[in-house]
Each structure stands twice: as C-alpha cells, then as structure tokens.
Design an enzyme around this catalytic site. Structure first.
Site, PDB file in Angstrom:
ATOM      1  N   CYS A 121       6.089 -15.377   3.224  1.00 59.21           N
ATOM      2  CA  CYS A 121       4.959 -16.391   4.243  1.00 59.21           C
ATOM      3  C   CYS A 121       4.333 -17.382   3.330  1.00 59.21           C
ATOM      4  O   CYS A 121       3.857 -17.738   4.383  1.00 59.21           O
ATOM      5  CB  CYS A 121       3.374 -15.018   3.967  1.00 59.21           C
ATOM      6  N   HIS A 265      -2.589 -19.139   4.766  1.00 62.76           N
ATOM      7  CA  HIS A 265      -1.212 -18.047   5.532  1.00 62.76           C
ATOM      8  C   HIS A 265      -2.988 -16.603   6.003  1.00 62.76           C
ATOM      9  O   HIS A 265      -3.437 -16.282   5.517  1.00 62.76           O
ATOM     10  CB  HIS A 265      -0.901 -18.033   4.973  1.00 62.76           C
ATOM     11  N   ASN A 295      -0.604 -11.129  11.362  1.00 61.77           N
ATOM     12  CA  ASN A 295       0.249 -11.443   9.925  1.00 61.77           C
ATOM     13  C   ASN A 295       1.609 -12.395  10.760  1.00 61.77           C
ATOM     14  O   ASN A 295       2.750 -11.574  10.150  1.00 61.77           O
ATOM     15  CB  ASN A 295       0.252 -11.387   8.856  1.00 61.77           C
TER      16      ASN A 295
HETATM   17  O1  UT7 Z   1       1.440 -12.133   4.087  1.00 58.16           O
HETATM   18  C1  UT7 Z   1       2.166 -11.295   2.236  1.00 58.16           C
HETATM   19  C2  UT7 Z   1       0.769 -10.998   1.957  1.00 58.16           C
HETATM   20  N1  UT7 Z   1       1.146  -9.658   2.271  1.00 58.16           N
HETATM   21  C3  UT7 Z   1      -0.872  -9.134   1.922  1.00 58.16           C
HETATM   22  O2  UT7 Z   1      -1.338 -10.396   1.724  1.00 58.16           O
HETATM   23  C4  UT7 Z   1      -1.264  -8.131   2.625  1.00 58.16           C
HETATM   24  C5  UT7 Z   1      -1.964  -7.691   1.668  1.00 58.16           C
HETATM   25  N2  UT7 Z   1      -2.665  -6.524   1.141  1.00 58.16           N
HETATM   26  C6  UT7 Z   1      -3.615  -5.981   2.047  1.00 58.16           C
HETATM   27  O3  UT7 Z   1      -3.998  -6.750   3.270  1.00 58.16           O
HETATM   28  C7  UT7 Z   1      -4.506  -4.467   1.826  1.00 58.16           C
HETATM   29  O4  UT7 Z   1      -4.136  -3.832   0.898  1.00 58.16           O
HETATM   30  C8  UT7 Z   1      -4.159  -3.641   2.816  1.00 58.16           C
HETATM   31  C9  UT7 Z   1      -4.786  -4.033   4.642  1.00 58.16           C
HETATM   32  C10 UT7 Z   1      -2.529  -3.823   3.610  1.00 58.16           C
HETATM   33  C11 UT7 Z   1      -3.995  -2.169   2.979  1.00 58.16           C
HETATM   34  O5  UT7 Z   1      -6.048  -2.206   2.838  1.00 58.16           O
HETATM   35  P1  UT7 Z   1      -6.731  -1.229   1.140  1.00 58.16           P
HETATM   36  O6  UT7 Z   1      -7.685  -1.692   1.864  1.00 58.16           O
HETATM   37  O7  UT7 Z   1      -5.289  -2.335   0.484  1.00 58.16           O
HETATM   38  O8  UT7 Z   1      -6.292  -0.131   1.967  1.00 58.16           O
HETATM   39  P2  UT7 Z   1      -5.246   1.262   0.932  1.00 58.16           P
HETATM   40  O9  UT7 Z   1      -4.153   0.884   1.427  1.00 58.16           O
HETATM   41  O10 UT7 Z   1      -5.950   1.050   0.147  1.00 58.16           O
HETATM   42  O11 UT7 Z   1      -5.453   2.583   1.750  1.00 58.16           O
HETATM   43  C12 UT7 Z   1      -7.139   2.650   2.069  1.00 58.16           C
HETATM   44  C13 UT7 Z   1      -7.019   3.709   2.417  1.00 58.16           C
HETATM   45  C14 UT7 Z   1      -6.085   5.396   2.502  1.00 58.16           C
HETATM   46  O12 UT7 Z   1      -6.144   6.186   2.433  1.00 58.16           O
HETATM   47  P3  UT7 Z   1      -7.374   7.020   1.532  1.00 58.16           P
HETATM   48  O13 UT7 Z   1      -5.951   7.500   0.528  1.00 58.16           O
HETATM   49  O14 UT7 Z   1      -7.679   6.238   0.801  1.00 58.16           O
HETATM   50  O15 UT7 Z   1      -7.436   8.487   2.460  1.00 58.16           O
HETATM   51  C15 UT7 Z   1      -4.433   4.942   3.175  1.00 58.16           C
HETATM   52  O16 UT7 Z   1      -4.018   6.015   3.053  1.00 58.16           O
HETATM   53  O17 UT7 Z   1      -6.463   2.977   4.433  1.00 58.16           O
HETATM   54  C16 UT7 Z   1      -5.602   4.106   5.417  1.00 58.16           C
HETATM   55  N3  UT7 Z   1      -5.171   3.362   6.041  1.00 58.16           N
HETATM   56  C17 UT7 Z   1      -4.913   3.515   6.744  1.00 58.16           C
HETATM   57  N4  UT7 Z   1      -5.837   4.362   7.696  1.00 58.16           N
HETATM   58  C18 UT7 Z   1      -5.529   3.888   9.244  1.00 58.16           C
HETATM   59  C19 UT7 Z   1      -3.447   2.386   5.332  1.00 58.16           C
HETATM   60  N5  UT7 Z   1      -3.228   1.954   6.179  1.00 58.16           N
HETATM   61  C20 UT7 Z   1      -4.056   2.474   7.222  1.00 58.16           C
HETATM   62  C21 UT7 Z   1      -3.780   2.842   9.182  1.00 58.16           C
HETATM   63  N6  UT7 Z   1      -4.815   3.513   9.531  1.00 58.16           N
HETATM   64  N7  UT7 Z   1      -3.048   2.183   9.448  1.00 58.16           N
END
Ligand code: UT7
Length: 338
Positions: A121, A265, A295
């Site tokens: 990225c 980005h 992204n």
């Molecule tokens: O470009 C390269 C750099 N990349 C980035 O900068 C990405 C950085 N990371 C992020 O943007 C975030 O970490 C994400 C958007 C990927 C995830 O958001 P988060 O707030 O960190 O969520 P999480 O992974 O901690 O998941 C929270 C909850 C989980 O459920 P439980 O365990 O709390 O019950 C996941 O299973 O959200 C759930 N979850 C979803 N729910 C609905 C994860 N993905 C999804 C989804 N739809 N697509």
C-alpha cells in the site's frame, strides 16, 4: 550551490485515474460472494460503501495504461516524451516481466526505462520517491509514476475480515524536471517552488507476518491469498503514521494547519481521521475516496489525488501531503507543492 544539492525539482504536470466496472456495494458483494456481513458493520468500522472489481481478463497493466493515458493527456505529452515508467503494484500481470514494461508497450513508448516497485500500500509513495531521485539528479526529464492493482485477485472470499476491504483501480501522475530555483524561504527546503519538496520512506520487516500473502513464486509457486491481523495493523498504522507526520512537519518547520490538503492512503476511515486529528485539519481539507473505492492498495493515493485535482478542490499552489502504510511494514510520505 553545494554539489549535493539537487539541481531539479519534480513538478506534477499530469494526473489520471481508472476504475474498472462493475461496482459492488457492500450488500451486493455480500450476496455475490456469500459473505456473512452487513453494510452497517462495514461502513462503521471502515467507511467503505462500495468498491470496483476488474472483470475476468482485465489485468493490472490495462488499468495502469488507462490511468497513464489520462495523465499524459493532462500533461500534454506523447508516450515517447516519457523516459521513466514506474508501476507500484502488488498484483502484477505476471511474476515477470514487470507490469511497467506491459504499460510501456500498451502506451506505444519505445524510449523509457520501466520497472515495478513492490511496497504494497505504500508502493505509490515509494515509486514517487524513486522517480524524484531520477529527476533531481538530472537523469530524467519526464516520468510516469503509476499505482495500479487488481487486489481482488488476492482475496480469500471466505474470509470476511479481509474480503470486504479491497477494490481494484489505477492512478497515475506525470512528473517533469524544472530547474531548482534559489529558495526565498527562511529554511533550506524551498517550500514555495512547485513540485516534490520531500519524500520520507520507512520499512520494518519485523512486522512482515502481520500483513502478507500465504504464497509466492519461490515458496509455494502460487500467489497465495491476503492474510492480515487487522487489529495489530490498525494499531501500528496509527502509531507509525502519526510519528511520521510529526517528522515531516518538523523537517520543514511547519504546523499541521500549514498543509492545504491531506491525501491519505485509503485503508480505513478511522486511520484517516487519526491523521486528520494529528494535523488538526477540518474535513474540508482531506480527500476521502474510501467510501467509493475501498482500499486499492498502491492505487489509492494517486486515485484520490486525481479526484481532488479533477474536481478542482486541489488548486495550483496548494501544499499537499501524501501518506501511506502497508505490508512489510512499509510506510512513507511525500510533501508536494502543486
Ligand atoms: O492497507 C493496508 C493496511 N490495512 C489496514 O490498515 C487495515 C487495518 N485494520 C482495520 O482496518 C480493521 O482492523 C478491520 C476493519 C480490518 C477490522 O476492524 P476491527 O474493529 O479491528 O474488528 P475486529 O477484527 O476486531 O473484529 C471485531 C468483530 C469480530 O467479532 P467478535 O469476535 O467481536 O464477535 C469479528 O468477527 O467484528 C467481526 N467481523 C465482522 N463482522 C461483520 C469481522 N469482519 C466482519 C465483517 N462483517 N466483514
């Protein structure tokens, strides 16, 4: 002037972008790929509402060429006016040759040197920095720098934490060498002359296992699929990018509010907001495309830049800050006077 001082500045004279069709809203994506998710979750956690996905048969160099043709038209240049073509991509057409040579062929250019830069990225900022070195040193007059991705081809559609985040697209800029004028600023960085004022690149391979593909030519002989520890990537992105912005500002003795436009980005709206806070800039000075493009990895910054320049928000004379972080980790920034 000491001999170490650059003799030229790389001025931004052309820009373009290309987004393949069709688009998929969050709901359409969930339905098409059977992903258990919902629009509210995606919008609240990421800011993404839709993404463009390239159809089968359309490859990264096709997207890159379309963006490059627009950038050449804005610059008023022909393909053979270009001496350097760099494509930043993680999704090349082939393992080799470089996507940049396919772009060269499709543009009808016979004179340029052409190669790819792989910094995920951060690729566009890395590529811009490389082109800037060629121009500063007087080796190249006109350079084409492209960020282009078909990142959808690396996605595991069964993994909802990554499948909803990415899109395809390409953005391009043309840089032209202009003699460096004597600075009228109090500092040494000549903030007033249009062009790339400085670039700032970083990498730390200790974080390689937080964002990667589980394949590669020499390991599995496949490209693999994208794997990410989202929470850790998010935390480190905010930390490293905020540190870097501080360094960029300190280098030029600037305040955040001296920046006219932040073109970040587009990985997550919450990461963008953290950078916005650091600079104390209002919403009206941030180019946000994540809602429309998702992204697009190395393409996200040149696509956002193209949007801001085309719709007239970014104007001649504006001070623009680009910043990105990606797999590696790699991260970087560029400060540009348009
Ligand atoms: O470009 C390269 C750099 N990349 C980035 O900068 C990405 C950085 N990371 C992020 O943007 C975030 O970490 C994400 C958007 C990927 C995830 O958001 P988060 O707030 O960190 O969520 P999480 O992974 O901690 O998941 C929270 C909850 C989980 O459920 P439980 O365990 O709390 O019950 C996941 O299973 O959200 C759930 N979850 C979803 N729910 C609905 C994860 N993905 C999804 C989804 N739809 N697509």
């Amino acid at each position: 002037m000491p001999s170490s001082c650059p003799a030229y500045r790389a001025r931004l004279i052309g820009w373009g972008g290309y987004l393949p069709e069709p688009t998929f809203t969050n709901a359409q994506l969930a339905e098409a790929y059977q992903i258990e998710t919902d629009d509210d979750w995606i919008v609240q956690r990421t800011g993404i509402r839709q993404r463009h996905l390239a159809p089968a048969g359309q490859v990264t160099s096709d997207l890159a060429t379309a963006a490059a043709q627009q950038a050449l038209a804005v610059a008023g240049l022909q393909a053979n006016d270009i001496q350097l073509i760099i494509v930043a991509t993680t999704t090349p057409d082939q393992t080799f040759p470089a996507t940049a040579v396919h772009v060269q062929r499709k543009l009808g250019n016979q004179l340029a040197i052409a190669f790819d830069v792989q910094a995920v990225c951060s690729g566009f900022v890395y590529a811009l920095s490389v082109a800037d070195q060629f121009i500063r040193s007087g080796q190249v007059r006109n350079a084409l720098v492209i960020g282009a991705e078909t990142l959808s081809r690396l996605l595991d559609w069964q993994n909802r934490t990554t499948a909803i985040l990415f899109g395809d697209g390409a953005g391009a800029v043309v840089l032209q060498a202009e003699p460096l004028m004597e600075s009228t600023d109090s500092g040494s960085s000549n903030l007033s002359q249009p062009g790339i004022i400085s670039t700032h690149l970083y990498a730390n391979g200790q974080y390689a296992d937080l964002l990667y593909t589980d394949g590669g030519a020499s390991s599995t002989q496949t490209v693999g699929t994208l794997q990410m520890n989202g929470r850790e990537v998010f935390r480190l992105a905010v930390e490293k990018l905020q540190e870097m912005l501080q360094t960029v500002l300190a280098t030029h003795n600037l305040k955040g509010t001296d920046i006219d436009w932040l073109v970040p980005h587009q990985a997550n709206i919450r990461i963008i907001q953290a950078m916005q806070q650091k600079l104390a800039l209002p919403d009206s000075q941030i180019i946000v495309t994540i809602d429309q493009h998702a992204n697009t990895s190395a393409a996200s910054i040149p696509l956002a830049l193209n949007v801001g320049l085309r719709d007239g928000r970014i104007k001649n004379g504006d001070l623009v800050l680009l910043e990105a972080m990606g797999g590696g980790f790699t991260w970087g920034a560029a400060l540009i006077r348009v």
